[in-house]
Design an enzyme around this catalytic site. Structure first.
Site, PDB file in Angstrom:
ATOM      1  N   ASP A 104      -0.445   5.629   0.950  1.00 10.87           N
ATOM      2  CA  ASP A 104      -0.831   5.836   2.152  1.00 10.87           C
ATOM      3  C   ASP A 104      -0.323   5.325   3.286  1.00 10.87           C
ATOM      4  O   ASP A 104      -1.431   3.969   3.572  1.00 10.87           O
ATOM      5  CB  ASP A 104      -1.209   6.691   1.771  1.00 10.87           C
TER       6      ASP A 104
ATOM      7  N   ASP B 189       0.739  -1.062   0.002  1.00 11.61           N
ATOM      8  CA  ASP B 189      -0.050   0.163  -0.029  1.00 11.61           C
ATOM      9  C   ASP B 189       0.761   1.713   0.444  1.00 11.61           C
ATOM     10  O   ASP B 189       2.712   1.011   0.410  1.00 11.61           O
ATOM     11  CB  ASP B 189      -0.614   0.146   1.383  1.00 11.61           C
TER      12      ASP B 189
HETATM   13  C1  XBP Z   1      -5.131   6.279   0.762  1.00  7.25           C
HETATM   14  C2  XBP Z   1      -6.008   6.967   0.228  1.00  7.25           C
HETATM   15  C3  XBP Z   1      -6.035   7.906  -0.601  1.00  7.25           C
HETATM   16  C4  XBP Z   1      -5.415   9.494  -0.123  1.00  7.25           C
HETATM   17  C5  XBP Z   1      -5.338  10.799  -0.544  1.00  7.25           C
HETATM   18  O1  XBP Z   1      -4.357   5.734  -0.203  1.00  7.25           O
HETATM   19  O2  XBP Z   1      -7.088   7.163   0.561  1.00  7.25           O
HETATM   20  O3  XBP Z   1      -7.147   8.798  -1.005  1.00  7.25           O
HETATM   21  O4  XBP Z   1      -5.603   9.609   1.439  1.00  7.25           O
HETATM   22  O5  XBP Z   1      -4.961  10.993  -2.193  1.00  7.25           O
HETATM   23  P1  XBP Z   1      -4.119   4.409   0.284  1.00  7.25           P
HETATM   24  P2  XBP Z   1      -5.507  10.713  -3.126  1.00  7.25           P
HETATM   25  O6  XBP Z   1      -4.365   3.027  -0.109  1.00  7.25           O
HETATM   26  O7  XBP Z   1      -2.270   4.429  -0.483  1.00  7.25           O
HETATM   27  O8  XBP Z   1      -4.040   4.407   0.979  1.00  7.25           O
HETATM   28  O9  XBP Z   1      -6.573  12.300  -3.249  1.00  7.25           O
HETATM   29  O10 XBP Z   1      -4.524  10.964  -4.392  1.00  7.25           O
HETATM   30  O11 XBP Z   1      -7.067  10.025  -3.625  1.00  7.25           O
HETATM   31 MG    MG Z   2      -3.426   3.586   3.311  1.00  8.49          MG
END
Ligand code: XBP
Ligand code: MG
Length: 254
Positions: free
Chosen positions: A9, A7
């Protein structure tokens, strides 16, 4: 264990504070009187995907306007502003990878263990985050980079993980996923992938019932975990530890 799926973020880096700041900067630039404080953002993180998150919030504050004819293009325009702000906040190594991530990616690459990315974030955000620590050719380290452009169906749906499995051409139980959130864990588990969880302050209260293991972070020799990792006398996670845990020796009777 034949591949790792990361993953982004919260897992590769603790990015959600930067995302929150970027959303608020975009709202201000767009002349919106919206402000997402930490407590509200922690709740809004239950909605994966920035565009989906903006629309979800807009529906709570002004359901009529949020269902209007121009709602979609308004969300897209505000999200584009947000992505530009996020890029400016993160690109150039301004946001460090979490402890152990760079070391594990280098170890897996050197050991020819295939890696993939499975994220709901916008593709350019991943480049902004990884270009400095992994170099401009960072994409070549991954067999697949699956992100918001890969599928519209966001976590906790398994779609982005199924796309990563397809690209790896491996069955789910041959892989190990790394996540930070309950939605992410649910997505990986719905795809059948054993999953290690390293929560952040935004997700530490989430439920991780069917995680393979939950650790504060992966750790490094110079940034060790506060305690020894299970069934080892070291305080950071390496490929050998992941292989042991993936093979199920972690829970064998001592
Ligand atoms: C986390 C998310 C993303 C980010 C914001 O992604 O849900 O939406 O919070 O980025 P991950 P965007 O699956 O990597 O944990 O505004 O580009 O969506
Ligand atoms: Mg994440």
């Amino acid at each position: 264990m034949r591949a790792l799926i990361f993953d982004v973020d919260g897992t590769l880096a603790d990015t959600e504070t930067a995302h929150r700041d970027a959303f608020n900067a975009a709202f201000s630039e767009a002349g919106l009187d919206w402000y997402w404080d930490e407590a509200l953002y922690a709740r809004l993180l239950d909605v994966a995907g920035g565009k989906e998150r903006i629309l979800h919030y807009w529906k709570t504050v002004d359901p009529d306007e949020a269902s209007g004819r121009l709602a979609r293009e308004t969300v897209d325009a505000v999200h584009l502003l947000k992505t530009r702000h996020y890029d400016a906040m993160v690109r150039g190594g301004r946001l460090s990878l979490r402890p152990g991530i760079l070391r594990l990616i280098c170890e897996a690459h050197a050991s020819k263990v295939p890696m993939a990315i499975a994220s709901t974030t916008t593709s350019s955000n991943i480049d902004a985050l990884l270009e400095a620590p992994l170099g401009s050719g960072w994409r070549s380290l991954f067999a697949a980079v699956c992100d918001a452009s890969t599928t519209d169906i966001k976590k906790p749906a398994p779609d982005v993980y199924l796309a990563a499995l397809d690209a790896l051409a491996l069955p789910p139980d041959a892989c190990l996923a790394m996540e930070d959130s309950e939605n992410g864990l649910r997505a990986a588990r719905a795809a059948g992938i054993p999953t290690l969880v390293t929560p952040t302050a935004y997700t530490v209260t989430h439920r991780f019932d069917d995680a393979l293991l939950v650790l504060p972070y992966l750790g490094d020799p110079d940034h060790p975990l506060p305690q020894h990792i299970p069934d080892a006398d070291q305080r950071w996670v390496d490929l050998a530890a992941l292989r042991r845990w993936h093979s199920g020796t972690l829970f064998e009777a001592a």
